[in-house]
Design an enzyme around this catalytic site. Structure first.
Site: not given
Ligand code: OMP
Length: 240
Positions: A125, A127
């Site tokens: 991931k 962000h």
């Protein structure tokens, strides 16, 4: 005498069969081996099956060597985090952690107050909170891996790699089913045997159920023909 806790095997096995989590027929494994039985942990989604399976893991984790019993009779976990490898380990780590908390609340104890769960994402991931781990950070923590089935140990090796990359210390492994198969033609040990060796020999690696339990305990429920097929399979692929 067996405590109520050790009874989890006799409770769980019939449930697994009546719900087809353990099924008998002809199946091709990840390894390419043709197996007379298969364990489908994704079927453990009903409330009673989730309860029974998480109770079984919790019973293993509540006993030595995963806990140390103090002189005053209280127990102390020898781990900080229950880690479930994505995807199938995810509901396991959460439900087992919850099951341990339920046991504390029923007994009025605080044994599991400092135990957390975590799991990995399959996709990184970029962000938000970032990182590949959801739940407790692993760095410097003693981590128990919980998983469904172990055959050749590929899934376990991946989980160990993820934990070590995050700075965690692998402190043990609990699987629901150990198929007790030799890793390969050239490695006669089982995946658990190999993991035990690779992880330094001192780390507890336990299964709730092994192929030998199926052969020893299922005679009446699955019939002599199926038992013979399990024995033949063990003859061909069983670990040393
Ligand atoms: P290893 O990674 O070789 O230890 O195999 C474990 C994985 O095999 C499991 O996580 C499943 O994806 C799959 N599997 C089952 O789910 N049930 C079985 O009875 C047998 C296997 C398998 O393919 O060996």
């Amino acid at each position: 005498p067996p405590s109520a806790d050790q009874d989890y095997k006799s409770t769980l096995l019939p449930l697994l069969i009546s719900n087809n989590v353990l099924s008998f027929g002809t199946y091709v494994l990840k390894s390419g081996r043709e197996s007379p039985y298969f364990f489908t942990s994704s079927l453990l989604h009903t409330a009673p099956l989730l309860r029974a399976s998480s109770a079984a893991y919790a019973s293993v984790l509540s006993a030595e060597p995963f806990v140390t019993t103090n002189a005053d009779g209280t127990a102390q976990p020898n781990f900080d985090i229950i880690f479930g490898p994505a995807y199938k380990g995810i509901p396991i780590c959460a439900s087992v952690t919850n099951e341990l908390a339920v046991r504390d609340s029923l007994s009025g104890k605080t044994t599991w107050d400092n135990v957390s769960y975590s799991f990995n994402r399959k996709e990184a991931k970029a962000h938000g909170e970032g990182g590949n781990i959801v739940g407790a950070p692993l760095k410097g923590k003693r981590v128990i891996i919980v998983d469904d089935v172990i055959t050749a140990g590929t899934a376990l090796r991946e989980a160990v790699g993820i934990i070590e990359k995050e700075g965690g210390i692998v402190a043990g492994v609990v699987v629901l089913l150990d198929r007790e198969e030799r890793v390969s033609d050239t490695e006669p040990k089982s995946a658990i045997g190999v993991a035990q060796r690779d992880l330094g020999g001192k780390i507890p690696i336990r299964s709730v159920i092994g192929l030998h339990d199926l052969i020893e305990k299922l005679g009446d429920s699955i019939g002599a023909g199926e038992i013979q097929r399990l024995k033949d399979y063990r003859e061909r692929y069983g670990a040393q």
